[in-house]
Design an enzyme around this catalytic site. Structure first.
Site, short mmCIF file in Angstrom:
data_model
loop_
_atom_site.label_atom_id
_atom_site.label_comp_id
_atom_site.label_asym_id
_atom_site.label_seq_id
_atom_site.Cartn_x
_atom_site.Cartn_y
_atom_site.Cartn_z
N GLU A 124 8.16 -17.69 5.13
CA GLU A 124 7.10 -16.34 4.96
C GLU A 124 5.86 -17.97 4.63
O GLU A 124 7.11 -19.17 4.20
CB GLU A 124 7.04 -15.70 3.77
CG GLU A 124 6.66 -14.92 4.96
CD GLU A 124 7.04 -13.27 3.86
OE1 GLU A 124 6.59 -13.37 2.67
OE2 GLU A 124 7.79 -12.43 4.35
N HIS A 242 -5.33 -11.58 2.01
CA HIS A 242 -4.28 -11.61 3.31
C HIS A 242 -5.16 -12.13 4.01
O HIS A 242 -6.59 -11.19 4.30
CB HIS A 242 -3.58 -10.64 3.15
CG HIS A 242 -2.55 -10.64 3.69
ND1 HIS A 242 -2.76 -11.10 4.70
CD2 HIS A 242 -0.93 -11.04 3.18
CE1 HIS A 242 -1.38 -11.22 5.17
NE2 HIS A 242 0.03 -10.88 4.01
N ARG A 300 -1.49 -19.27 1.39
CA ARG A 300 -2.38 -17.97 1.31
C ARG A 300 -4.11 -18.21 1.16
O ARG A 300 -4.46 -17.54 2.19
CB ARG A 300 -2.00 -17.19 1.03
CG ARG A 300 -2.23 -15.30 1.58
CD ARG A 300 -1.33 -14.60 0.85
NE ARG A 300 -0.50 -13.80 1.42
CZ ARG A 300 0.59 -13.64 0.77
NH1 ARG A 300 0.33 -12.50 0.01
NH2 ARG A 300 1.88 -12.99 1.41
N HIS A 367 -6.02 -8.60 -1.60
CA HIS A 367 -4.67 -8.35 -1.05
C HIS A 367 -4.62 -8.22 -2.14
O HIS A 367 -3.35 -7.14 -3.29
CB HIS A 367 -4.45 -9.32 -0.78
CG HIS A 367 -2.62 -9.34 0.20
ND1 HIS A 367 -2.37 -7.96 0.49
CD2 HIS A 367 -1.44 -9.90 0.02
CE1 HIS A 367 -0.85 -7.63 1.04
NE2 HIS A 367 -0.39 -9.01 0.02
N ARG A 402 -0.32 -16.27 -5.51
CA ARG A 402 0.43 -16.33 -5.09
C ARG A 402 1.56 -15.85 -3.93
O ARG A 402 1.03 -16.29 -2.75
CB ARG A 402 0.51 -15.08 -5.46
CG ARG A 402 1.98 -13.92 -5.12
CD ARG A 402 2.19 -12.80 -5.63
NE ARG A 402 1.04 -10.78 -4.54
CZ ARG A 402 1.81 -11.49 -3.81
NH1 ARG A 402 3.18 -11.91 -2.78
NH2 ARG A 402 1.33 -10.19 -2.38
P1 FAD Z 1 1.91 -0.65 -7.35
O1 FAD Z 1 3.96 -0.09 -6.73
O2 FAD Z 1 0.91 -0.49 -6.35
O3 FAD Z 1 2.10 0.92 -7.94
C1 FAD Z 1 1.73 1.48 -9.00
C2 FAD Z 1 1.83 2.31 -9.20
O4 FAD Z 1 0.28 2.93 -10.96
C3 FAD Z 1 1.71 3.80 -8.35
O5 FAD Z 1 2.52 4.86 -7.80
C4 FAD Z 1 0.21 4.67 -8.97
O6 FAD Z 1 0.07 5.68 -8.21
C5 FAD Z 1 -0.10 3.82 -9.94
N1 FAD Z 1 -0.98 4.36 -10.74
C6 FAD Z 1 -1.71 3.86 -11.21
N2 FAD Z 1 -2.83 4.05 -11.60
C7 FAD Z 1 -2.69 5.18 -12.55
C8 FAD Z 1 -3.27 5.75 -13.42
N3 FAD Z 1 -4.08 5.75 -14.02
N4 FAD Z 1 -2.56 7.25 -14.06
C9 FAD Z 1 -0.54 7.19 -13.36
N5 FAD Z 1 -0.70 6.48 -12.21
C10 FAD Z 1 -1.31 6.00 -11.64
N6 FAD Z 1 4.67 -8.16 -1.90
C11 FAD Z 1 5.53 -9.02 -2.33
O7 FAD Z 1 6.27 -9.42 -3.01
N7 FAD Z 1 6.32 -8.90 -0.76
C12 FAD Z 1 5.52 -8.52 -0.13
O8 FAD Z 1 6.39 -8.26 1.74
C13 FAD Z 1 4.39 -7.08 -0.20
N8 FAD Z 1 3.84 -6.78 1.15
C14 FAD Z 1 2.78 -5.96 0.44
C15 FAD Z 1 2.04 -5.97 1.94
C16 FAD Z 1 0.75 -4.86 1.81
C17 FAD Z 1 -0.01 -4.58 2.11
C18 FAD Z 1 0.08 -5.08 0.34
C19 FAD Z 1 -0.69 -3.75 -0.50
C20 FAD Z 1 1.09 -5.65 -0.55
C21 FAD Z 1 2.23 -5.87 -0.68
N9 FAD Z 1 2.51 -7.29 -1.64
C22 FAD Z 1 3.43 -7.37 -1.43
C23 FAD Z 1 2.03 -6.10 -2.83
C24 FAD Z 1 3.02 -5.82 -3.58
O9 FAD Z 1 3.22 -4.54 -2.80
C25 FAD Z 1 2.94 -5.38 -5.28
O10 FAD Z 1 1.72 -6.51 -5.57
C26 FAD Z 1 3.38 -4.93 -5.83
O11 FAD Z 1 3.98 -3.83 -5.08
C27 FAD Z 1 3.24 -4.36 -7.00
O12 FAD Z 1 4.24 -3.52 -7.35
P2 FAD Z 1 3.07 -3.02 -8.94
O13 FAD Z 1 4.51 -1.88 -9.18
O14 FAD Z 1 2.97 -3.34 -9.47
O15 FAD Z 1 2.19 -1.85 -8.75
C1 SIN Z 2 2.93 -9.67 3.80
O1 SIN Z 2 4.42 -9.44 4.67
O2 SIN Z 2 2.21 -11.09 4.81
C2 SIN Z 2 2.78 -9.88 2.36
C3 SIN Z 2 3.76 -9.98 2.01
C4 SIN Z 2 2.72 -10.62 0.52
O3 SIN Z 2 2.27 -9.87 -0.19
O4 SIN Z 2 4.02 -10.91 -0.89
#
Ligand code: FAD
Ligand code: SIN
Length: 602
Positions: A124, A242, A300, A367, A402
């Site tokens: 990537e 993104h 990015r 993003h 990031r």
């Molecule tokens: P999240 O996965 O966002 O989980 C947060 C949780 O908290 C959810 O369950 C939500 O419902 C809950 N929540 C929120 N507020 C409350 C509340 N008030 N009360 C109770 N529950 C609550 N990163 C990578 O490293 N690789 C990738 O390939 C990648 N691709 C991505 C593609 C997309 C489309 C997106 C949107 C992001 C991508 N990212 C990627 C970024 C990455 O997915 C996120 O930064 C990461 O998943 C965040 O994980 P997290 O556990 O911190 O939060």
């Molecule tokens: C992507 O697949 O381009 C997202 C990866 C990331 O957010 O780290």
């Protein structure tokens, strides 16, 4: 993991808020280590940013791509972060990555295999070697989350973990300044859950902007809860856009169509550019080389900014460019796209685009938030009893921008480290300033750790003004300050979530200036005077809570962006376009971006 032995009858309770990668993984580790774990999530378990992750998880394993090293992963992360990373946190994350990849595998995650029997490794942008593990091709997030959810449900069934879904955390409970539980909304009631500590794993805030890759749950709740309880936050000016989010209905090359708020976002993974796709403008001209030597695989922030600048140059600032994935099939043979990117192949077809034959219209979209609740290397915030991990936290690993696929990894490594610290029995103190975490403190030379001290209404910072909502009583169903338009008198457009998102995109998006940010701050201040985002909404309507959280987060972001009067990483000021890092040139010559070969050794 190194954990203190659990003495029967003295099980301490960890309340984990959020069911993305950070929350699920941390809850599983804590439950398996014998802690009393309660996991809350505001929707279903699968509603998270994690579920939508495509590209994968970066990690240098025991058998990396020839020439790749942990040191190279560290260098790439620091370089993408524009010199603003907490180097120690980066070193830890990259070094410990293999431990948590193994941890995921123990919970049932299966990564796509490569030809040599080990996991397939993708490339990537801004990575100097292919080191991205993926699952289900481009369905990494869903595959990882599904496996972790299965493991959580098994433990719930076995009685070692309690689970509340549809449980929307609205406030943190504190005793003598120590976080001792959360209040949450469930089925129209406000309930309280007590614990010895709370781990916020609530994810990000893409809903701050009109175009975002994030799902509806990304509303800055955890950040707002933490700020209201007095926690320090950091780096909030750095929000990553993104570069390649599908612009639905944009059709074939020509002048851009305006993009709307309600379109279903579809991220086109950076891994597609990693496989060779290129960006072209409406004239069919490849333009990225004119902006950065890394072209489509530049960091990015650079690619998003270049698209925005290029569109502005073409006189079409709200338009879009095109991703040409056809070249991949030309180079790798027919059927490659469907095999490597099955979800994207289907989703683009659903949008009426056959990407093996047609260009894909794309534009930048909000993003990932690099900033967040300031934590140390053990996930501790500055408030005793409160941990944070994942996107809601700011460990400093993501710097000002990031590196791709480092977010899932951060959630794993620091989620685990927070649990280890909790299990060791010492969650009592805020991290000491200037030692292993507060990069913000040392960088700011002793300034207050929180950007919340920036020009915000007094009321915003007043953590002592929570309305007394009776525990267990049904709360009022409506309150002032929700997303319904309200006339705040003297302003132009009244507050609504949609108005907020449009305004943030226009004035605090990819391209910023002092004037735009001042206008944004003024508008937010007028809205805040009515909505009162520093207080908890006395309402059982979860959306009203989210609205206040978004408004508070927007104020903090804009205040931080106004304070940083220079361009750095994802924070680009067109009135000060020079990159302030001053290290990029040095990095570019010291660590040239050479796919598959690293000059560094572990
Ligand atoms: P999240 O996965 O966002 O989980 C947060 C949780 O908290 C959810 O369950 C939500 O419902 C809950 N929540 C929120 N507020 C409350 C509340 N008030 N009360 C109770 N529950 C609550 N990163 C990578 O490293 N690789 C990738 O390939 C990648 N691709 C991505 C593609 C997309 C489309 C997106 C949107 C992001 C991508 N990212 C990627 C970024 C990455 O997915 C996120 O930064 C990461 O998943 C965040 O994980 P997290 O556990 O911190 O939060
Ligand atoms: C992507 O697949 O381009 C997202 C990866 C990331 O957010 O780290």
């Amino acid at each position: 993991m190194s954990a203190a032995p659990i003495v029967p009858g003295t099980r301490r309770r960890l309340v984990v808020v959020g069911s993305g990668i950070a929350g699920l993984y941390a809850a599983l580790l804590a439950a398996d280590a014998g802690a009393d774990v309660v996991l809350l999530s505001k929707g279903q378990l699968c509603e998270s940013n994690t579920w939508y992750a495509q590209g994968g998880i970066s990690a240098v394993l025991d058998e990396p791509t020839p020439g790749d090293t942990v040191a190279a992963h560290i260098a790439d992360t620091l370089q993408a972060g524009a010199g603003h990373c907490n180097e120690e946190a980066v070193r830890l994350m990259c070094t410990e990555a293999r431990r948590d990849i193994a941890g995921l595998e123990r919970f049932g995650v299966v990564f796509d295999p490569g030809t040599d029997g080990g996991p397939a490794l993708g490339l990537e942008a801004a990575h100097s070697a292919p080191r991205i593990l993926h699952a289900g091709g481009d369905a990494t997030g869903a595959k990882v989350a599904a496996a972790l959810i299965r493991a959580v449900l098994a433990r719930q069934a076995g009685g070692s973990l309690a689970l509340h879904t549809g449980a929307h955390a609205t406030a943190l409970r504190q005793t003598d300044g120590h976080v001792k539980g959360v209040e949450f909304l469930q089925d129209g009631r406000t309930l309280t859950l007590r614990g010895d500590a709370v781990l916020l794993a609530t994810g990000g805030a893409g809903q701050l902007f009109a175009q975002t890759t994030n799902p509806a749950v990304a509303t800055a709740d955890g950040l707002a809860l933490a700020v209201r309880s007095g926690a320090a936050v950091s780096d909030l000016e750095f929000f990553q856009f993104h570069p390649t989010c599908l612009v639905p209905g944009a059709g074939t090359p020509g002048p851009g169509t305006a993009r709307g708020l309600d379109q279903d976002p579809l991220l086109i993974s950076e891994a597609v550019r990693g496989e060779g796709a290129v960006l072209v403008d409406g004239n069919g001209k490849r333009f990225m080389r004119a902006y950065h030597p890394g072209a489509e695989l530049a960091p990015r922030d650079v690619v998003s900014r270049s698209i925005a600048l290029h569109l502005a140059k073409l006189g079409d600032p709200n338009g879009h460019v095109y991703l040409d994935a056809r070249v991949i099939e030309q180079a790798k043979g027919p059927g490659f796209l469907a095999k490597r990117f099955p979800t994207l192949t289907q989703r683009t077809l659903d949008a009426g685009i056959d990407w093996t034959r047609e260009l894909v219209p794309v534009a930048p979209a909000a993003h990932y938030w690099m900033g967040g609740v300031l934590t140390d290397l053990h996930g501790r915030t500055t408030v005793p009893g409160l941990y944070a991990a994942g996107e809601v936290a700011c460990t400093g690993v993501q710097g000002a921008n990031r590196l791709a696929s480092n977010s899932l990894l951060e959630g794993l490594v620091f989620g685990r480290r927070a649990v280890e610290h909790f299990l060791a029995g010492d969650d009592g103190g805020a991290p000491p300033r200037g030692t292993d975490a507060p990069r913000a403190a040392s960088a700011a030379g002793g300034l207050p750790l929180t950007h919340a001290s920036a020009p915000l209404p007094r009321e915003t910072m007043d953590a002592g003004t929570f309305p007394a909502v009776l525990v267990g009583e049904p709360a009022a169903s409506a309150a002032p300050g929700g997303s319904r338009p309200s006339n705040f008198g003297g302003g132009s457009e009244p507050f609504s979530r949609e108005a907020l998102r449009r305004m943030m995109t226009a004035k605090a998006g990819v391209l910023r200036s002092g004037e735009l940010l001042r206008e944004a701050g003024d508008t937010l201040g007028r809205w805040a005077a009515v909505v009162r985002p520093g207080t908890v909404a006395p309402s059982a309507d979860a959306r009203l809570h989210e609205d206040r959280n978004l408004l508070l987060a927007a104020q903090l972001l804009v205040a931080a962006a106004q304070e940083r009067q220079e361009s750095l990483g994802a924070h680009y000021r067109s009135d000060c376009p020079e990159d302030a890092s001053g290290i990029r040139e040095e990095f570019d010559t010291t660590y040239p971006n050479r796919p598959k070969v690293s000059i560094l050794h572990d």
